[in-house]
Design an enzyme around this catalytic site. Structure first.
Site, PDB file in Angstrom:
ATOM      1  N   ASP A   1       0.469  -3.564   6.594  1.00 16.27           N
ATOM      2  CA  ASP A   1       1.793  -3.213   7.126  1.00 16.27           C
ATOM      3  C   ASP A   1       2.937  -3.760   6.281  1.00 16.27           C
ATOM      4  O   ASP A   1       2.756  -4.625   5.437  1.00 16.27           O
ATOM      5  CB  ASP A   1       1.946  -3.778   8.541  1.00 16.27           C
ATOM      6  CG  ASP A   1       2.201  -5.287   8.532  1.00 16.27           C
ATOM      7  OD1 ASP A   1       1.420  -5.999   7.858  1.00 16.27           O
ATOM      8  OD2 ASP A   1       3.163  -5.742   9.158  1.00 16.27           O
TER       9      ASP A   1
ATOM     10  N   PHE B   1       3.340  -4.720  -3.931  1.00 14.94           N
ATOM     11  CA  PHE B   1       3.219  -4.776  -2.472  1.00 14.94           C
ATOM     12  C   PHE B   1       2.811  -3.407  -1.945  1.00 14.94           C
ATOM     13  O   PHE B   1       3.540  -2.425  -2.107  1.00 14.94           O
ATOM     14  CB  PHE B   1       4.528  -5.243  -1.823  1.00 14.94           C
ATOM     15  CG  PHE B   1       4.354  -5.549  -0.357  1.00 14.94           C
ATOM     16  CD1 PHE B   1       3.777  -6.749   0.043  1.00 14.94           C
ATOM     17  CD2 PHE B   1       4.721  -4.633   0.601  1.00 14.94           C
ATOM     18  CE1 PHE B   1       3.579  -7.025   1.392  1.00 14.94           C
ATOM     19  CE2 PHE B   1       4.527  -4.899   1.960  1.00 14.94           C
ATOM     20  CZ  PHE B   1       3.958  -6.103   2.348  1.00 14.94           C
ATOM     21  N   VAL B   2       1.637  -3.354  -1.324  1.00 18.55           N
ATOM     22  CA  VAL B   2       1.085  -2.065  -0.875  1.00 18.55           C
ATOM     23  C   VAL B   2       1.043  -1.978   0.650  1.00 18.55           C
ATOM     24  O   VAL B   2       1.014  -3.004   1.340  1.00 18.55           O
ATOM     25  CB  VAL B   2      -0.335  -1.833  -1.449  1.00 18.55           C
ATOM     26  CG1 VAL B   2      -0.286  -1.640  -2.957  1.00 18.55           C
ATOM     27  CG2 VAL B   2      -1.278  -2.980  -1.078  1.00 18.55           C
TER      28      VAL B   2
ATOM     29  N   GLU C   1     -12.067  -8.313   4.918  1.00 14.72           N
ATOM     30  CA  GLU C   1     -10.635  -8.479   4.658  1.00 14.72           C
ATOM     31  C   GLU C   1     -10.035  -7.152   4.231  1.00 14.72           C
ATOM     32  O   GLU C   1     -10.706  -6.320   3.613  1.00 14.72           O
ATOM     33  CB  GLU C   1     -10.431  -9.494   3.526  1.00 14.72           C
ATOM     34  CG  GLU C   1     -10.314 -10.933   3.993  1.00 14.72           C
ATOM     35  CD  GLU C   1      -8.900 -11.294   4.437  1.00 14.72           C
ATOM     36  OE1 GLU C   1      -8.105 -10.383   4.775  1.00 14.72           O
ATOM     37  OE2 GLU C   1      -8.590 -12.487   4.455  1.00 14.72           O
ATOM     38  N   ASP C   2      -8.758  -6.976   4.534  1.00 11.37           N
ATOM     39  CA  ASP C   2      -8.021  -5.829   4.032  1.00 11.37           C
ATOM     40  C   ASP C   2      -7.705  -6.018   2.555  1.00 11.37           C
ATOM     41  O   ASP C   2      -7.987  -5.166   1.727  1.00 11.37           O
ATOM     42  CB  ASP C   2      -6.738  -5.610   4.854  1.00 11.37           C
ATOM     43  CG  ASP C   2      -5.963  -6.912   5.102  1.00 11.37           C
ATOM     44  OD1 ASP C   2      -6.357  -7.976   4.587  1.00 11.37           O
ATOM     45  OD2 ASP C   2      -4.951  -6.864   5.821  1.00 11.37           O
TER      46      ASP C   2
ATOM     47  N   ASP D   1      -4.783 -11.443  -2.008  1.00  8.03           N
ATOM     48  CA  ASP D   1      -3.683 -11.553  -2.960  1.00  8.03           C
ATOM     49  C   ASP D   1      -3.809 -12.882  -3.697  1.00  8.03           C
ATOM     50  O   ASP D   1      -4.440 -12.967  -4.741  1.00  8.03           O
ATOM     51  CB  ASP D   1      -2.368 -11.412  -2.183  1.00  8.03           C
ATOM     52  CG  ASP D   1      -1.146 -11.516  -3.070  1.00  8.03           C
ATOM     53  OD1 ASP D   1      -1.306 -11.664  -4.287  1.00  8.03           O
ATOM     54  OD2 ASP D   1      -0.023 -11.435  -2.546  1.00  8.03           O
TER      55      ASP D   1
ATOM     56  N   GLY E   1      -4.770  -6.650   9.867  1.00  8.70           N
ATOM     57  CA  GLY E   1      -4.936  -5.810   8.684  1.00  8.70           C
ATOM     58  C   GLY E   1      -6.305  -5.185   8.524  1.00  8.70           C
ATOM     59  O   GLY E   1      -6.434  -4.073   8.025  1.00  8.70           O
TER      60      GLY E   1
ATOM     61  N   ARG F   1       0.726   0.685   9.008  1.00  9.13           N
ATOM     62  CA  ARG F   1      -0.704   0.387   9.134  1.00  9.13           C
ATOM     63  C   ARG F   1      -1.505   1.663   9.317  1.00  9.13           C
ATOM     64  O   ARG F   1      -2.652   1.752   8.907  1.00  9.13           O
ATOM     65  CB  ARG F   1      -0.964  -0.494  10.358  1.00  9.13           C
ATOM     66  CG  ARG F   1      -0.549  -1.936  10.188  1.00  9.13           C
ATOM     67  CD  ARG F   1      -1.174  -2.791  11.289  1.00  9.13           C
ATOM     68  NE  ARG F   1      -0.466  -4.044  11.490  1.00  9.13           N
ATOM     69  CZ  ARG F   1      -0.632  -5.126  10.731  1.00  9.13           C
ATOM     70  NH1 ARG F   1      -1.468  -5.116   9.712  1.00  9.13           N
ATOM     71  NH2 ARG F   1       0.042  -6.227  10.982  1.00  9.13           N
TER      72      ARG F   1
ATOM     73  N   LYS G   1      -6.050  -8.068  -5.517  1.00  8.96           N
ATOM     74  CA  LYS G   1      -5.028  -8.160  -6.566  1.00  8.96           C
ATOM     75  C   LYS G   1      -5.494  -9.098  -7.687  1.00  8.96           C
ATOM     76  O   LYS G   1      -6.392  -9.916  -7.473  1.00  8.96           O
ATOM     77  CB  LYS G   1      -3.722  -8.667  -5.954  1.00  8.96           C
ATOM     78  CG  LYS G   1      -3.064  -7.639  -5.038  1.00  8.96           C
ATOM     79  CD  LYS G   1      -1.704  -8.122  -4.602  1.00  8.96           C
ATOM     80  CE  LYS G   1      -1.063  -7.152  -3.637  1.00  8.96           C
ATOM     81  NZ  LYS G   1       0.219  -7.660  -3.123  1.00  8.96           N
TER      82      LYS G   1
END
Ligand code: 5GP
Length: 183
Positions: free
Chosen positions: A163, A156-157, A103-104, A107, A48, A169, A135
């Site tokens: 992905d 959920f993105v 980090e991407d 959550d 990610g 992605r 989030k």
């Protein structure tokens, strides 16, 4: 790919690629200033963080090194499993290095808190976190996150390296995935 290429699969574009690039430039400048005189090692979490890592590094003006880890997270679902496993470890020794984990998205923070305690045990000189997206639940976790690109809603993105079942992605914008895609 742009949001327009997969418009039927998305319910909302949260940030365009331009907005994301501008924010990455701000964060990069902040990191440059905070670490003046110290060389940073960026550790990315595969897959990610690939896009964020590439953009963040190129936006930085100081020397920087990178390394990668792979840990298990979502599989092809949309719920955090809480199961964390190292699939690929670092290639370099981080002892006495100034480390920033890139980090991407955060959550629940489950993945990250495991990772941080694992990395802290290797005695880096300093250890911080940069995440592109965060989030709401993650804002309450006890692991402090020094650099946050954008706070996002609990949806959920996909895009910017994130992905769904291996796809999206390469979407340049960040968008909420339409529920019909995973229902
Ligand atoms: P956490 O352990 O913080 O709940 O989850 C972290 C990982 O779950 C992220 O690195 C990412 O791989 C995945 N993840 C969490 N939220 C999302 C999301 O909205 N979209 C996608 N594509 N992945 C997510």
């Amino acid at each position: 790919m742009d949001a327009a290429d997969v418009m039927d699969d998305l319910s909302e574009v949260l940030f365009t690629s331009d907005q994301i690039a501008d924010r990455i430039a701000e964060v990069a400048a902040q990191i440059d200033a905070d670490y003046e005189g110290r060389e940073v090692l960026l550790i990315g979490v595969l897959n990610g963080a690939v896009m964020v890592m590439a953009d963040l590094q190129r936006a930085m003006r100081s020397h920087v090194e990178m390394d990668w880890m792979a840990i298990s997270s979502y599989g092809s679902g949309t719920q955090s499993s809480g199961v964390v496993r190292i699939l690929k470890d670092l290639s370099v020794d981080i002892e006495d290095r100034h480390v920033i984990v890139v980090e991407d998205i955060i959550d629940t923070g489950l993945t990250l808190s495991y990772l941080m305690s694992n990395l802290a045990s290797r005695n880096p000189a300093s250890l911080e976190i940069m995440t592109m997206f965060r989030k709401p639940e993650a804002a309450e976790m006890d692991v402090p996150v020094r650099y946050v690109g954008f706070e996002i809603p609990n949806k959920f993105v996909v895009g910017v390296g994130l992905d769904y079942a291996g796809r999206y992605r390469n979407l340049k914008d960040l968008a909420i995935l339409a529920p019909h895609v995973y229902a």
